[in-house]
Design an enzyme around this catalytic site. Structure first.
Site, PDB file in Angstrom:
ATOM      1  N   PRO A   1       0.855  -1.193   0.000  1.00 19.40           N
ATOM      2  CA  PRO A   1       0.000   0.000   0.000  1.00 19.40           C
ATOM      3  C   PRO A   1       0.893   1.246   0.000  1.00 19.40           C
ATOM      4  O   PRO A   1       1.501   1.583   1.006  1.00 19.40           O
ATOM      5  CB  PRO A   1      -0.796  -0.136   1.300  1.00 19.40           C
ATOM      6  CG  PRO A   1       0.061  -0.980   2.183  1.00 19.40           C
ATOM      7  CD  PRO A   1       0.839  -1.893   1.292  1.00 19.40           C
ATOM      8  N   ASP A  51       5.986   2.727   1.833  1.00 19.28           N
ATOM      9  CA  ASP A  51       5.083   1.649   2.220  1.00 19.28           C
ATOM     10  C   ASP A  51       4.312   2.105   3.452  1.00 19.28           C
ATOM     11  O   ASP A  51       4.882   2.263   4.531  1.00 19.28           O
ATOM     12  CB  ASP A  51       5.900   0.387   2.515  1.00 19.28           C
ATOM     13  CG  ASP A  51       5.040  -0.833   2.785  1.00 19.28           C
ATOM     14  OD1 ASP A  51       3.878  -0.657   3.196  1.00 19.28           O
ATOM     15  OD2 ASP A  51       5.535  -1.962   2.607  1.00 19.28           O
ATOM     16  N   HIS A  52       2.995   2.315   3.279  1.00 17.12           N
ATOM     17  CA  HIS A  52       2.181   2.881   4.358  1.00 17.12           C
ATOM     18  C   HIS A  52       1.948   1.896   5.495  1.00 17.12           C
ATOM     19  O   HIS A  52       1.424   2.286   6.562  1.00 17.12           O
ATOM     20  CB  HIS A  52       0.838   3.361   3.805  1.00 17.12           C
ATOM     21  CG  HIS A  52       0.422   4.692   4.351  1.00 17.12           C
ATOM     22  ND1 HIS A  52       0.582   5.034   5.669  1.00 17.12           N
ATOM     23  CD2 HIS A  52      -0.143   5.775   3.754  1.00 17.12           C
ATOM     24  CE1 HIS A  52       0.131   6.259   5.872  1.00 17.12           C
ATOM     25  NE2 HIS A  52      -0.321   6.742   4.724  1.00 17.12           N
ATOM     26  N   ARG A  53       2.301   0.646   5.321  1.00 17.52           N
ATOM     27  CA  ARG A  53       2.194  -0.308   6.425  1.00 17.52           C
ATOM     28  C   ARG A  53       3.209   0.008   7.519  1.00 17.52           C
ATOM     29  O   ARG A  53       2.942  -0.211   8.713  1.00 17.52           O
ATOM     30  CB  ARG A  53       2.421  -1.739   5.929  1.00 17.52           C
ATOM     31  CG  ARG A  53       1.378  -2.266   4.981  1.00 17.52           C
ATOM     32  CD  ARG A  53       1.758  -3.635   4.448  1.00 17.52           C
ATOM     33  NE  ARG A  53       3.016  -3.606   3.696  1.00 17.52           N
ATOM     34  CZ  ARG A  53       3.574  -4.668   3.132  1.00 17.52           C
ATOM     35  NH1 ARG A  53       2.994  -5.863   3.230  1.00 17.52           N
ATOM     36  NH2 ARG A  53       4.718  -4.556   2.457  1.00 17.52           N
TER      37      ARG A  53
END
Length: 441
Positions: A235, A411-413
């Site tokens: 994401p 990476d939004h995680r």
């Protein structure tokens, strides 16, 4: 990895694990033919992986009995490539366990990776130099590409390059000049497509095909797979900042005149890399990886800095091992060396494996910014846009300044918007006031 075949003196060479964690490779070319004699460690073929073109050395000597794959074939690791009638005097013993083995080609794999700043010559070049002249010389990457496009078999092209290597000009010379005709709509004949014809003065006319099809293989195929995996599994989000880097450009101009940088190509990319590394030291959570299997975030306290390079074979990302320990002068030298090695096709799997953070420089193409995809296994990638003179408000007055745009995809995680923004703003602040980096030079 040689393996005993049914005939007691015929050995089978299977595609080895090149130490990259890849399941297959594309056979580029053979350096031998059926009936040829091969010597121990002589280059017998070139295989292209997602990382590099690798020369395969023969693990035994003898006479070639059979070639089990053709150029262009995708060969799985462990699949047979060639059979050789082995000389008893130098026959290598078969592996003790043929059912469960994880052999790595000599010169590659985890053992080959070194943190030394002085690298050895690329194995492909070194092995090719040892190939006896009685066998077909290797062709240059550009010649192989052109021959594939034109449908030319390199076995029948005489090479004029160093040690008989086939060059682009050799391939062009080998193209037959023909003038086949096909019916035209008005009943007259017209030149058939995809042929070279001559005009009334005897000059060559190169027709333009309506379509051209290029097989998806090698770097392009694996880059596509990696980017699909990136967009499908990560994401991603992006953030940008516009930077007045006039002070950085002035510093670079000064450093180029100093003895320390004599003989080096000092570019803005080197200073951006230094600023990025300084910002990573302040925000180590940027330098992380997502471990799906163990459901853990892995924070890496070292930086293997990837530098994206547009090479003839496609996009390559060699990385500078332990870049956080390098001075600006060392970064300058390593970036130049890695980029040239990648463009020349001499980057090894060890050079291209293990990156933790990447910088891509789209500014060299005159592009202001971009939204690159995060490389699988990393958490972020920095995009450097073109550095141009632009109108800018400086000290409450309109002035002409050197300005660029930095973009960060992440990476939004693992990285939230605040962390990404703080990291990018810190990187920008180092470029706005590069004297703060002097303690790290």
């Amino acid at each position: 990895m040689p393996e005993q075949a049914d005939d007691g003196h015929v050995l089978e060479f299977r595609l080895p694990d090149l130490g990259e964690g890849l399941a297959d490779g594309d056979l580029v070319s053979w350096s031998v033919a059926v009936g040829d004699r091969v010597e121990l460690n002589q280059t017998i073929a070139e295989v292209e992986t997602a990382k590099a073109v690798v020369a395969l050395p023969s693990p035994f000597s003898g006479v070639v009995v059979e070639l089990l794959a053709q150029p262009g074939d995708t060969v799985p690791v462990g699949a047979p490539l060639i059979r050789v009638r082995n000389d008893l005097a130098v026959q290598q013993p078969p592996a003790a366990d043929n059912t469960a083995r994880n052999d790595v080609l000599v010169g590659y794999g985890p053992e080959a990776e070194s943190t030394s700043r002085r690298r050895r010559p690329a194995p492909a070049a070194a092995m090719a130099a040892s190939t006896p002249s009685t066998h077909r010389a290797a062709a240059t990457p550009a010649a192989r590409k052109l021959a594939k496009e034109l449908g030319i078999d390199l076995w029948f092209v005489a090479g004029s390059g160093p040690e008989g290597a086939v060059t682009v000009e050799d391939v062009r010379t080998a193209v037959p000049v023909t003038t086949p005709r096909t019916p035209a709509r008005n009943g007259e004949s017209a030149p058939a497509p995809h042929t070279r014809v001559t005009d009334t003065d005897g000059g060559l006319i190169e027709p333009t095909a309506r379509e051209e099809r290029t097989p998806i293989s090698g770097i392009r195929k694996r880059t596509a797979a990696a980017m699909q995996a990136s967009s499908r599994t990560i994401p991603q989000a992006s953030t940008f900042v516009t930077v007045d880097c006039t002070a950085s450009m002035e510093l670079l101009d000064h450093l180029r005149t100093t003895k320390s940088f004599d003989g080096l190509t000092l570019t803005p990319l080197a200073l951006v890399a230094k600023a990025t590394l300084a910002a990573i030291a302040e925000y180590p959570a940027i330098n992380t990886a997502w471990d799906e299997q163990s459901q853990e975030i892995v924070t890496k306290h070292y930086v293997n800095l990837g530098i994206a390079v547009a090479a003839e074979r496609g996009l390559l990302v060699p990385n500078l091992k332990d870049a956080h320990t390098l001075s600006l002068r060392e970064l300058c030298r390593e970036i130049s060396w890695s980029a040239e090695n990648a463009r020349s096709g001499n980057a090894t799997p060890a050079d291209l494996r293990g990156g933790t953070f990447t910088i891509t420089n789209v500014g060299v193409f005159g592009v202001d910014s971009g939204v690159p995809l995060v490389n699988p296994g990393e958490a972020a990638i920095l995009c450097l846009g073109s550095i141009r003179k632009r109108p800018w408000v400086h000290r409450d007055e309109l002035a002409v300044r050197w300005v660029t745009t930095l973009g960060l995809s992440f990476d939004h995680r693992m990285i939230d918007g605040e962390l990404a923004a703080r990291f990018l703003a810190t990187t920008a602040s180092y470029l706005e006031d590069p004297l703060t980096l002097l303690s790290r030079v």
